[in-house]
Design an enzyme around this catalytic site. Sequence first.
Site, PDB file in Angstrom:
ATOM      1  N   ASP A  63       0.826  -1.174  -0.083  1.00  0.00           N
ATOM      2  CA  ASP A  63      -0.003   0.123   0.203  1.00  0.00           C
ATOM      3  C   ASP A  63       0.813   1.254   0.160  1.00  0.00           C
ATOM      4  OD1 ASP A  63       0.989  -0.413   2.587  1.00  0.00           O
ATOM      5  OD2 ASP A  63      -1.131  -0.576   3.386  1.00  0.00           O
ATOM      6  N   ASN A 129      -7.131  -1.954  14.420  1.00  0.00           N
ATOM      7  CA  ASN A 129      -8.310  -2.300  14.073  1.00  0.00           C
ATOM      8  C   ASN A 129      -8.831  -3.527  13.182  1.00  0.00           C
ATOM      9  OD1 ASN A 129      -7.441  -1.354  11.329  1.00  0.00           O
ATOM     10  ND2 ASN A 129      -9.193   0.186  11.442  1.00  0.00           N
ATOM     11  N   HIS A 131      -7.223  -4.213  10.410  1.00  0.00           N
ATOM     12  CA  HIS A 131      -7.038  -4.153   8.763  1.00  0.00           C
ATOM     13  C   HIS A 131      -5.882  -4.930   8.621  1.00  0.00           C
ATOM     14  CE1 HIS A 131      -4.715   0.081   9.264  1.00  0.00           C
ATOM     15  NE2 HIS A 131      -3.583  -0.917   9.355  1.00  0.00           N
ATOM     16  N   GLU A 136      -9.589  -1.512   5.214  1.00  0.00           N
ATOM     17  CA  GLU A 136     -10.249  -1.306   6.561  1.00  0.00           C
ATOM     18  C   GLU A 136     -11.399  -2.181   6.662  1.00  0.00           C
ATOM     19  OE1 GLU A 136      -8.671   0.421   8.524  1.00  0.00           O
ATOM     20  OE2 GLU A 136      -8.303   2.680   7.787  1.00  0.00           O
TER      21      GLU A 136
HETATM   22  C1  GLP Z   1      -0.426   0.326   8.494  1.00  0.00           C
HETATM   23  C2  GLP Z   1       0.014  -0.219   7.188  1.00  0.00           C
HETATM   24  C3  GLP Z   1      -0.317  -1.620   7.163  1.00  0.00           C
HETATM   25  C4  GLP Z   1       0.404  -2.250   8.658  1.00  0.00           C
HETATM   26  C5  GLP Z   1      -0.346  -1.735   9.737  1.00  0.00           C
HETATM   27  C6  GLP Z   1       0.371  -1.945  11.098  1.00  0.00           C
HETATM   28  O1  GLP Z   1      -1.658   1.331   8.455  1.00  0.00           O
HETATM   29  N1  GLP Z   1      -1.116   0.207   6.141  1.00  0.00           N
HETATM   30  O2  GLP Z   1       0.168  -2.394   6.205  1.00  0.00           O
HETATM   31  O3  GLP Z   1       0.496  -3.613   8.665  1.00  0.00           O
HETATM   32  O4  GLP Z   1      -0.810  -0.506   9.765  1.00  0.00           O
HETATM   33  O5  GLP Z   1       1.388  -1.071  11.300  1.00  0.00           O
HETATM   34  P1  GLP Z   1       2.512  -1.358  12.475  1.00  0.00           P
HETATM   35  O6  GLP Z   1       3.343  -2.295  12.143  1.00  0.00           O
HETATM   36  O7  GLP Z   1       2.958   0.165  12.485  1.00  0.00           O
HETATM   37  O8  GLP Z   1       1.544  -1.700  13.627  1.00  0.00           O
END
Ligand code: GLP
Length: 230
Positions: A63, A129, A131, A136
């Site tokens: 993404d 959440n 995702h 989402e």
């Molecule tokens: C972000 C990314 C995801 C990621 C997730 C967790 O928003 N878009 O691809 O896996 O949230 O992030 P983190 O590893 O910082 O907890």
Amino acid sequence: MQTIVVDSKEQGAEKICELVRKELDAGHLHVLGLATGSTMEPVYEKMTESDLDFTNVTAFNLDEYIGIPATHKNSYAYYMNELLFSKKPFKETHIENGMAEDLDAECVRYETLLKENPLDIQFLGIGENGHIAFNEPGTSPESVTHVVELTESTIAVNSQYFTEDETMPVTALTMGISSIMQAKKLIVAAFGEKKRPALEKLFAGVVSTEWPVTYLLDHPDVIVITDLKL
Ligand code: GLP
């Protein structure tokens, strides 16, 4: 679904490198799907310190934010260059272009590339959440690469990385659930208490649109690496 419980995220990162090495050595890893976020930082650190060779591997990222260029320190393109690509050469690297004039065309371009280069392994983190990538709650399991409006909860969590004078994007481009589920193997990393609610939903074994991570229950080869005892 296989679960590997580790003592720390560093140990989790080592485990992920081992899994990658096994697939590389067996000649099964040609296309690798990468993720961003704090979860993946120790993984890329271990990968860059290792002798793993990705010169025959094509990488795709999950993404990207819309509206910030690859030179912006919070873009995922910047993150990947800083943490991995500048240190480990890959055959090719791909990430959605969040600055594209025609975002729908960009989604089609990316999904077409994915179809032409089927993912052997996809790394995944999990949002608090539930995702995966930027899919989402409420995202359809049929979704392919698309434009997404980030939820309040994701904006609240991710805004910590933006300074006061920077405006955090509220839209992004993301591989869809279906794009992710096409990968042959999924390696999911979740470290720290904040991920407990999402992992509990996954381990409860019920697929629900409200917790996109539970879509992974329908995938035949998922390895979850976590430091949480559930
Ligand atoms: C972000 C990314 C995801 C990621 C997730 C967790 O928003 N878009 O691809 O896996 O949230 O992030 P983190 O590893 O910082 O907890």
